[in-house]
Design an enzyme around this catalytic site. Structure first.
Site, short mmCIF file in Angstrom:
data_model
loop_
_atom_site.label_atom_id
_atom_site.label_comp_id
_atom_site.label_asym_id
_atom_site.label_seq_id
_atom_site.Cartn_x
_atom_site.Cartn_y
_atom_site.Cartn_z
N LYS A 28 0.83 -1.21 0.00
CA LYS A 28 0.00 0.00 0.00
C LYS A 28 0.86 1.26 0.00
O LYS A 28 0.34 2.37 -0.08
CB LYS A 28 -0.90 0.03 1.24
CG LYS A 28 -1.93 -1.09 1.29
CD LYS A 28 -2.89 -0.83 2.46
CE LYS A 28 -3.74 -2.03 2.82
NZ LYS A 28 -4.48 -2.61 1.72
N LYS A 78 14.78 -6.28 5.77
CA LYS A 78 15.06 -5.28 6.82
C LYS A 78 16.46 -5.46 7.44
O LYS A 78 17.07 -4.48 7.86
CB LYS A 78 13.98 -5.31 7.90
CG LYS A 78 12.64 -4.77 7.39
CD LYS A 78 11.59 -4.67 8.48
CE LYS A 78 10.27 -4.18 7.91
NZ LYS A 78 9.24 -4.00 8.94
N GLY A 139 4.36 -11.56 21.30
CA GLY A 139 5.25 -11.78 20.17
C GLY A 139 6.64 -11.27 20.51
O GLY A 139 6.80 -10.35 21.32
N ALA A 140 7.63 -11.89 19.88
CA ALA A 140 9.02 -11.49 20.14
C ALA A 140 9.82 -11.52 18.84
O ALA A 140 11.02 -11.76 18.85
CB ALA A 140 9.64 -12.40 21.19
N GLY A 142 10.53 -9.57 14.84
CA GLY A 142 11.09 -8.29 14.42
C GLY A 142 10.21 -7.11 14.81
O GLY A 142 10.71 -6.06 15.23
#
Ligand code: NDP
Length: 283
Positions: A28, A78, A139-140, A142
């Protein structure tokens, strides 16, 4: 503002930006940055830079050679972007990943705007202060790592990181624990606690799943925030609504806000995100 999907060979005075990723066709970002450019009267082009795996540096070099001024970086590049940068902002260093590159001559500035985007969306757009709040970050991966430093800057009372693979949450406690009240563990470790803010930074919603969160996780007045977004509430947001969360929000605001932060890094102008979120939501 013009949008092109191929830049090679076209050189003119207009500043050029792109999103680099694989896959990238669904992104997007071109629409978001087109809206920002129109809103702020900035003359720029923003396109797609589809890049084969293993060719991040070659693709970025070629883009710079044809006048590219900056890129947004998405999955799976990334870490490549982190390595490619010649200098890093503190927040990129803390995140260990780069989602924004700014090119100026031989200098490549690597930044990470994901955390700033999340915080802006929660604190400014949703007007939900994080100061003095108990935060649960699920969550752990990125995304979780990228938002921890900006979340700590808001001075919450505590941030509990819960993850399916407990070692990864403990590693985040190890990295960020000295900077603020961060602790890591599994979902069982937080099953008897409630929180003022519960953030889903897992990819569970992608497969229609829900992290094993206890129904009592939402304190009175709690905000439930899912970094995922879609046409209908994610499984996590539906669960939060059923179990007492006072407010819910998906990650579309974070997406637009992190883009606005990148736009600011490149252009020095901060666009208004609300009309762009509304435009994306409507379509
Ligand atoms: P990663 O692949 O790095 O990490 C995924 C995380 O999700 C891990 O902690 C993993 O746990 C956990 N997980 C996956 N499936 C489940 C499940 N069924 N139950 C419990 N936990 C699960 O992904 P990212 O951190 O990069 O991204 C996470 C999410 O955030 C994605 O959905 C992404 O789209 C979204 N995101 C949104 C942004 C926005 O602008 N709105 C920006 C960045 C990310 P384990 O370690 O045990 O495998």
């Amino acid at each position: 503002m013009r949008i092109r999907s191929g830049f090679r060979g076209c050189i003119d005075m207009t500043d050029r930006y792109a999103v680099i990723g694989n896959p990238v066709a669904h992104s997007k970002s071109p629409r978001i940055h087109a809206a920002f450019a129109k809103q702020t009267g900035q003359d720029l082009e923003y396109g797609l830079l589809p890049t084969p795996l293993g060719e991040f540096a070659a693709s970025a070099n070629a883009f710079r050679a044809t006048g590219g001024r900056g890129v947004n970086v998405t999955v799976p590049f990334k870490l490549d972007a982190f390595a490619y940068a010649t200098s890093l902002t503190e927040r990129a260093r803390a995140a260990g990943a780069v989602n924004t590159l700014k090119f100026a001559g031989d200098t490549v500035l690597g930044d990470n705007t994901d955390g700033a985007g999340l915080v802006y969306d929660i604190v400014e757009r949703l007007e939900f202060s994080l100061a003095g709040k108990r935060v649960l970050l699920m969550g752990a991966g990125g995304a979780a790592r990228g938002v921890l430093r900006p979340l700590l800057d808001q001075r919450p009372t505590s941030i509990a990181v819960a993850n399916r693979t407990v070692e990864r949450a403990l590693a985040l406690e190890q990295q960020f624990g000295a900077q603020g009240p961060v602790r890591g563990g599994g979902y069982a470790d937080v099953k008897n606690e409630s929180f003022d803010v519960v953030i889903n930074a897992t990819s569970a919603s992608l497969s229609g799943e829900l992290p094993p969160l206890s129904p009592g996780a939402f304190a009175p007045g709690a905000l439930a925030y899912d970094m995922m977004y879609g046409d209908k509430p994610t499984p996590f947001l539906a669960y939060a609504q059923q179990h007492g969360a006072a407010r819910t929000a998906d990650g579309l605001g974070m997406l637009v806000a992190q883009a606005a932060e990148s736009f600011f890094v490149w252009r020095g102008v901060r666009p208004d995100i609300a009309p762009v979120i509304a435009q994306l939501r409507a379509s």
